[in-house]
Structure formats: C-alpha cells, structure tokens
Design a protein around this motif. Structure first.
Motif: not given
Length: 160
Positions: A87-94, A25-31, A123-127
């Motif tokens: 968690q996935v990277p935020g502000d990125s194509d996924t 899982p991605a980590s940090g604030d930008n997820t 970033a910060g969203a929940h899907y």
C-alpha cells in the motif's frame, strides 16, 4: 552457553533492526495498492519515502515461479514471491521503482540497475509495476489494474 545466548541476542537485534529499514506500508482508507512483478527476474521493489530515501518492500520478487513445492518453500524462507503487493499513500505524488543486481559473472563483476517512475496515486486505485530487461536494459512499466496506461514519468532513481 553464554556465547550461544549472546549469538541469539545479536541475531534477534539484527533481524529487528532490518525491519525498521524496510518500507512500512501506508494504512487506512486513503491508500492505493501497487503490485510488483517481473519477467521471472529476481528484483527488489522499492518505494520512495520522502526525506528518508527509497525503502525496500519486506518481500522481493522471486526469479523462479515454479510449481515445485521445494522451490516455493525456499522462496518463502527467503521472503520472495512471484508478485509483491503493498500500500502507498493515496491522492499523493508517488515514486516506485526496482533495484536489480545480476548474478556475479565469471570475472566476479555484477551488473546493477535501479529504475523509478513518478505518478499521482489515486486513493482506492490498484497499480501494477512490472520490471523487465528488454535488450539487456532495465525497464519499468506502470499500468492500472485493468492494464490501461498510467500517466507516469520515468525519473532518475532519486527520492527527494
């Protein structure tokens, strides 16, 4: 005694080796977070890791969401839960998806399917990614935390 020690060592190597094949899982604030679920169908959530292919989450979605303590313990031992969040990277194509394999039929055959969607994870969203089998066809729906539609596109199960 040496055989038991060798067997234990091989088991530990196997288990630790499997961990590196699972999605990290991605980590940090930008997820962003994605919660995977199904209509009571046992299915494996998958995340595309560019250049490495689809990777399975460490847990799979359980086929049985029971109030039975025994069933709950069995599912925990098998690393299955009614819902799986990662968690996935935020502000990125996924790309996220599911891999499904039906129980073997009497003839020994097994139906399999893999489905995926492509979207821009904020970033910060929940899907919420949900797997279902309407009419026997594999389907994946992606919504936001408040069940609003997400601008997502069904794509072939490939991970560039």
């Amino acid at each position: 005694m040496k055989t038991a020690t060798l067997g234990t060592l091989l088991l530990l190597l196997f288990v630790s080796g499997c961990a590196r094949f699972a999605y990290q899982p991605a980590s940090g604030d930008n997820t962003a977070s994605v919660t995977f679920s199904s209509d009571g169908i046992g299915v494996q959530p998958m995340i595309c890791v560019p250049g490495k292919g689809f990777k399975a989450t460490g847990l799979s979605v359980a086929s049985n969401d029971s109030d039975s303590e025994f069933v709950t313990q069995v599912n925990e031992a098998l690393k299955k839960q009614p819902e799986v969040t990662t968690q996935v990277p935020g502000d990125s194509d996924t790309r996220v998806g599911f891999s499904y394999a039906e129980d073997k039929k009497a003839a020994g055959t097994r139906e399999r399917c893999k489905v995926a969607v492509f979207f821009r994870a904020r970033a910060g969203a929940h899907y919420r990614a949900h797997f279902s089998l309407p009419g026997g066809q594999c389907a994946l729906t992606l919504t936001s935390e408040d069940d609003a539609a997400v601008d997502a596109v069904a794509v072939p199960y490939t991970c560039p």
